[in-house]
Enzyme design. Structure first.
Site, PDB file in Angstrom:
ATOM      1  N   TRP A  53      -2.082  10.790   5.138  1.00 17.58           N
ATOM      2  CA  TRP A  53      -2.339  11.879   4.189  1.00 17.58           C
ATOM      3  C   TRP A  53      -3.375  11.499   3.138  1.00 17.58           C
ATOM      4  O   TRP A  53      -3.851  12.350   2.388  1.00 17.58           O
ATOM      5  CB  TRP A  53      -1.039  12.307   3.502  1.00 17.58           C
ATOM      6  CG  TRP A  53      -0.453  11.274   2.573  1.00 17.58           C
ATOM      7  CD1 TRP A  53       0.198  10.135   2.923  1.00 17.58           C
ATOM      8  CD2 TRP A  53      -0.448  11.302   1.143  1.00 17.58           C
ATOM      9  NE1 TRP A  53       0.610   9.440   1.806  1.00 17.58           N
ATOM     10  CE2 TRP A  53       0.230  10.141   0.692  1.00 17.58           C
ATOM     11  CE3 TRP A  53      -0.936  12.192   0.191  1.00 17.58           C
ATOM     12  CZ2 TRP A  53       0.428   9.847  -0.652  1.00 17.58           C
ATOM     13  CZ3 TRP A  53      -0.737  11.907  -1.153  1.00 17.58           C
ATOM     14  CH2 TRP A  53      -0.063  10.736  -1.562  1.00 17.58           C
ATOM     15  N   ASP A  54      -3.754  10.228   3.108  1.00 17.71           N
ATOM     16  CA  ASP A  54      -4.764   9.762   2.161  1.00 17.71           C
ATOM     17  C   ASP A  54      -6.047  10.597   2.258  1.00 17.71           C
ATOM     18  O   ASP A  54      -6.730  10.833   1.255  1.00 17.71           O
ATOM     19  CB  ASP A  54      -5.133   8.300   2.442  1.00 17.71           C
ATOM     20  CG  ASP A  54      -3.936   7.376   2.574  1.00 17.71           C
ATOM     21  OD1 ASP A  54      -2.804   7.873   2.669  1.00 17.71           O
ATOM     22  OD2 ASP A  54      -4.137   6.159   2.607  1.00 17.71           O
ATOM     23  N   GLU A 102       7.111   4.981  -2.234  1.00 19.70           N
ATOM     24  CA  GLU A 102       7.869   4.531  -1.074  1.00 19.70           C
ATOM     25  C   GLU A 102       8.850   3.418  -1.414  1.00 19.70           C
ATOM     26  O   GLU A 102       9.529   2.904  -0.514  1.00 19.70           O
ATOM     27  CB  GLU A 102       6.900   4.076   0.017  1.00 19.70           C
ATOM     28  CG  GLU A 102       6.082   5.227   0.580  1.00 19.70           C
ATOM     29  CD  GLU A 102       4.949   4.788   1.491  1.00 19.70           C
ATOM     30  OE1 GLU A 102       4.437   5.628   2.240  1.00 19.70           O
ATOM     31  OE2 GLU A 102       4.572   3.597   1.433  1.00 19.70           O
ATOM     32  N   LYS A 159       5.964   2.259  -6.799  1.00 22.80           N
ATOM     33  CA  LYS A 159       4.845   1.719  -6.024  1.00 22.80           C
ATOM     34  C   LYS A 159       3.522   2.378  -6.417  1.00 22.80           C
ATOM     35  O   LYS A 159       2.492   1.716  -6.518  1.00 22.80           O
ATOM     36  CB  LYS A 159       5.113   1.932  -4.535  1.00 22.80           C
ATOM     37  CG  LYS A 159       4.035   1.375  -3.615  1.00 22.80           C
ATOM     38  CD  LYS A 159       4.363   1.674  -2.160  1.00 22.80           C
ATOM     39  CE  LYS A 159       3.313   1.094  -1.217  1.00 22.80           C
ATOM     40  NZ  LYS A 159       3.568   1.458   0.188  1.00 22.80           N
ATOM     41  N   GLN A 160       3.537   3.687  -6.622  1.00 21.30           N
ATOM     42  CA  GLN A 160       2.316   4.428  -6.899  1.00 21.30           C
ATOM     43  C   GLN A 160       2.686   5.733  -7.601  1.00 21.30           C
ATOM     44  O   GLN A 160       3.851   6.082  -7.723  1.00 21.30           O
ATOM     45  CB  GLN A 160       1.571   4.730  -5.602  1.00 21.30           C
ATOM     46  CG  GLN A 160       2.294   5.715  -4.692  1.00 21.30           C
ATOM     47  CD  GLN A 160       1.672   5.805  -3.323  1.00 21.30           C
ATOM     48  OE1 GLN A 160       1.918   4.971  -2.476  1.00 21.30           O
ATOM     49  NE2 GLN A 160       0.860   6.834  -3.086  1.00 21.30           N
TER      50      GLN A 160
END
Length: 775
Positions: A372-373, A501, A606-607
């Site tokens: 999906w990036d 994640e 994580k992000q």
């Protein structure tokens, strides 16, 4: 500055035992450190590509120490059987993986009978340099054997003009003695993936022709999943100066030639190797021999230098639309140049069957597939720095795979379409349940990309044509995936994983719920704007459309009124909430030091997750809401996803935190250059490389498109004297330059353009300079 925050590890500063790995040059990557401790990182960093194929920065002559050879061809992959201890209904049958292809750069070299090897041999004054303007990779070193010393100089590039071609030039000069040198240019099919099981091979030999233009054709081994077998054919032509042809190499999975010569001091010999590579994706197997021969014949009409000049001119055409210049900060300039170069080496929209893998042509991690990036991070960049057709190709890629996305949804017992988390052909091919089947937010990113394209270009033909097909099927998926919670009287999404994640199988991830509701509203709105015959052909009954509206209006979104934040998921606030600063430096990155159980139970992110949604839908939130959420979540974010720093940098710019924005810009721009996450040896973080551009253009320049109007809210970081970039927008090409006091807009082509700067309208025809408020 090296851009390393207090949470960085010592080895994440681009240094090895106190020595900087790469020189700071604005437009090149150079190093003189060539040893086992550094080799895989250097190979990743000096990778090259041209969209058709690419390779790691491996040595032509080979290397006897730790190395990761890798040559990859776009669209060539293999379905490896999914292996899990406990099979679950819905699992894909195979795991797709990019596979290491024929080694086309191999040139064995001996000096007075000794094989040249920088791992074992007596060498000095060695360097490797990648030119970030044109992708020319060069190496040089002195090599001693007994009383002989030679200087070896290597050059290679992958042609942008003729993407099937790899061109190499090797020059050897005698420094001492009268060395006898032998060069053996080869095509080497004895290749294996780094992640192969017990050295398994994914290739079988089809044709081997040692004479004339040596040729090697290899086919992927049969598979039981119905996916295509691919044949790759490589053929080479060698031209030698000062060397004599001394025979051929003809072995299973290997062909080549041998050239020898004895050198007097001061004399130089040269070998130019031109290799053509074609596949059955583009050329029928029966025509491979004629095709590669024709490519080599045509190439022979030009010298190496003429090919390089044409190739460099093609790169300069790309830079004319995409170049970013930073004044007064060579580290920052090197970072953005490196990122853009690697992105354009990977993908430039020539083939809508292709997409952009997280490692591109630089490694095998993540299987080399599409994530999906692309929609969330890459489409905005390509819209601005290339022709609209490049971005349209990315959208077409997804539409062409709509039937496979419908198949993925049926595998989960759901309606509509579930676009894959990992894919080569549209069918989901990743076997980690928590990621593959719970991280369904990627469906929303694909819908958001359709809106982004439409708003940026002003072209509704995709939206009203193929785009609405995709939106309707994604909406049907969301409408089936939600459930109605009677106790709350709201719709919910349970058993999901958000962008973070480091938390799996949560209920009501705020980002996922918000995105799903938006997709349903946007699809219903678009249907209402279409001609009746078009909407009727889609088969969306009024009752179905009304249900989408109802779900969107009654979607549950976890919030905390006291903190004034959107809550990442239902139980996030029950965690032990603490800052990243409480993690000992020796335990970072936590994904390489902690058990998975400990990571899942922690609060560490994580992000960007909540902040990812607030970035995408910035206009839905007040500046105060953005600040509160940023101040709450960023201190808990470990930024161990390459996708993380850029989003935080842009949000920091939006809320008036320029120092934080710059800190995170450096992290995203120099992620691989400084090996922040201690994993660059696996390959580069290609799909996050738009982050540096996004941080500059959307962050520091504050560029947005609102209601068809291009707007800016710029500032210049204190460390910079200024910065500039070029964008295309609705038939115009616009130059943008920002200093501490002025914004200069230069209309390079196209009609007059109306823009907004800090909320005020301006007209751009020619050049206009606008004073910026200080502070």
């Amino acid at each position: 500055m090296n851009g390393c925050t207090q949470t960085c590890l010592p080895e994440q500063k681009g240094e090895f035992m106190g020595e900087r790995m790469f020189d700071v040059e604005p437009y090149a990557i150079t190093t003189t450190r060539l040893d086992d401790a550094a080799m895989r990182v250097i190979e990743s960093m000096t990778s090259i590509g041209n969209g058709h194929m690419g390779m790691r920065g491996n040595f032509e002559e080979g290397y006897g120490g730790d190395t990761h050879p890798g040559t990859y061809i776009a669209g060539i992959w293999f379905p490896d059987k999914t292996r899990v201890g406990w099979w679950k209904n819905g699992y894909p049958e195979y795991f797709g993986k990019v596979i290491n292809a024929v080694g086309i750069i191999a040139v064995g070299i001996t000096v007075d009978g000794e094989r040249v090897d920088l791992h074992d041999g007596d060498h000095h004054d060695a360097s490797i340099r990648l030119d970030l303007r044109n992708g020319l990779l060069t190496r040089s070193f002195d090599y001693r054997v007994g009383t002989s010393v030679v200087r070896l100089h290597f050059e290679r590039f992958l042609s942008l003009v003729t993407p099937e071609l790899c061109l190499q030039r090797i020059r050897i000069t005698a420094r001492e003695g009268t060395p006898k040198v032998t060069l053996t240019p080869r095509l080497d099919g004895n290749v294996h993936n780094l992640d192969s099981n017990y050295g398994e091979s994914f290739w079988e030999e089809v044709v081997r022709i040692p004479a004339g233009d040596p040729q090697l054709s290899m086919r992927t081994v049969p598979n039981s999943f119905g996916t295509p077998q691919y044949t790759v054919t490589a053929a080479m032509r060698n031209a030698a100066v000062g060397l004599e042809h001394a025979g051929i190499i003809d072995r299973h999975l290997e062909v080549g030639e041998r050239y020898t010569g004895t050198l007097a001091v001061g004399t130089t010999v040269e070998l130019v190797k031109t290799t053509a590579v074609v596949t059955t994706r583009d050329v029928d197997e029966n025509a491979h021999r004629d095709t590669v021969t024709s490519l080599l014949e045509t190439a022979a009409a030009s010298t190496f230098d003429q090919h390089l000049a044409a190739h460099t001119a093609a790169w300069e055409q790309r830079w004319a639309r995409a170049e970013v210049r930073i004044e007064g900060d060579d580290e920052a300039q090197q970072g953005i140049q490196f990122n853009l170069f690697q992105l354009f080496s990977t993908y430039y929209g020539e083939d809508s069957r292709l997409n952009i893998g997280p490692k591109g042509f630089t490694g095998e991690k993540y299987g080399g597939a599409t994530y999906w990036d692309t929609e969330a991070y890459l489409l905005p960049l390509y819209l601005a720095v290339s022709e609209p057709a490049v971005s349209r190709a990315l959208l077409t890629y997804r539409h062409d795979q709509l039937p496979e996305a419908q198949h993925n949804a049926r595998q989960q017992g759901l309606a509509g379409a579930l676009f894959p988390m990992v894919t080569f052909n549209g069918v989901e091919c990743h076997n980690e349940w928590e990621i593959t089947f719970e991280e369904i937010h990627r469906n929303g990113a694909i819908a958001f990309a359709i809106r982004t394209y439409t708003e940026y270009t002003g072209d509704r033909t995709y939206l009203e044509g193929p785009g609405i097909d995709v939106l309707v099927e994604i909406s049907r998926f969301w409408a089936d995936r939600v459930h109605f919670a009677q106790a709350r009287g709201q719709y919910m999404l349970h058993g999901v994983t958000g962008p973070n994640e480091y938390e799996n199988n949560v209920n009501n991830n705020w980002y996922t719920n918000y995105l799903a509701a938006w997709v349903l509203r946007y699809t219903a709105q678009t249907l209402g704007e279409l001609p009746v015959e078009r909407s009727s052909a889609l088969g969306v009954a009024p009752a179905e459309q009304q249900r989408w509206q109802t779900i969107a209006e009654h979607m549950y979104l976890p919030v905390d009124a006291e903190l004034g934040i959107n809550v990442q998921h239902d139980t996030f606030l029950d965690k032990d909430l603490r800052s990243v600063e409480t993690i000992p430096v020796t335990e970072r990155p936590i994904n390489q030091n902690w058990s998975w159980d400990r990571i899942l139970r922690s609060c560490f992110i994580k992000q960007a997750d909540v902040l990812q949604g607030m970035y995408l839908f910035e206009d839905d939130f007040t500046p105060d809401a953005l600040r509160r959420n940023f101040d709450f979540y960023e201190p808990m974010t470990v930024h161990e996803s390459s996708l993380s720093a850029s989003i935080h940098s842009i949000v920091a710019s939006s809320i008036g935190r320029p120092d934080k924005a710059m800190e995170l810009y450096r992290r995203t721009a120099r992620l691989d250059l400084d090996n922040y996450n201690n994993d660059t040896e696996d390959g580069l973080h290609i799909t996050s490389m738009s982050g540096a551009w996004l941080s500059i253009v959307q962050g520091f320049a504050g560029m947005r498109v609102r209601n068809g109007v291009l707007s800016f809210r710029p500032f210049c970081p204190d460390d910079w004297d200024g910065f500039s970039f070029t964008i295309g927008f609705r038939g115009r090409v616009l130059g943008v330059r920002v200093t501490a006091t002025t914004l200069t807009l230069t209309l390079r082509s196209g009609d007059q353009l109306d823009v907004e700067v800090a909320g005020r309208p301006h007209q751009v025809h020619g050049e206009v300079e606008i004073a910026l408020a200080r502070g």
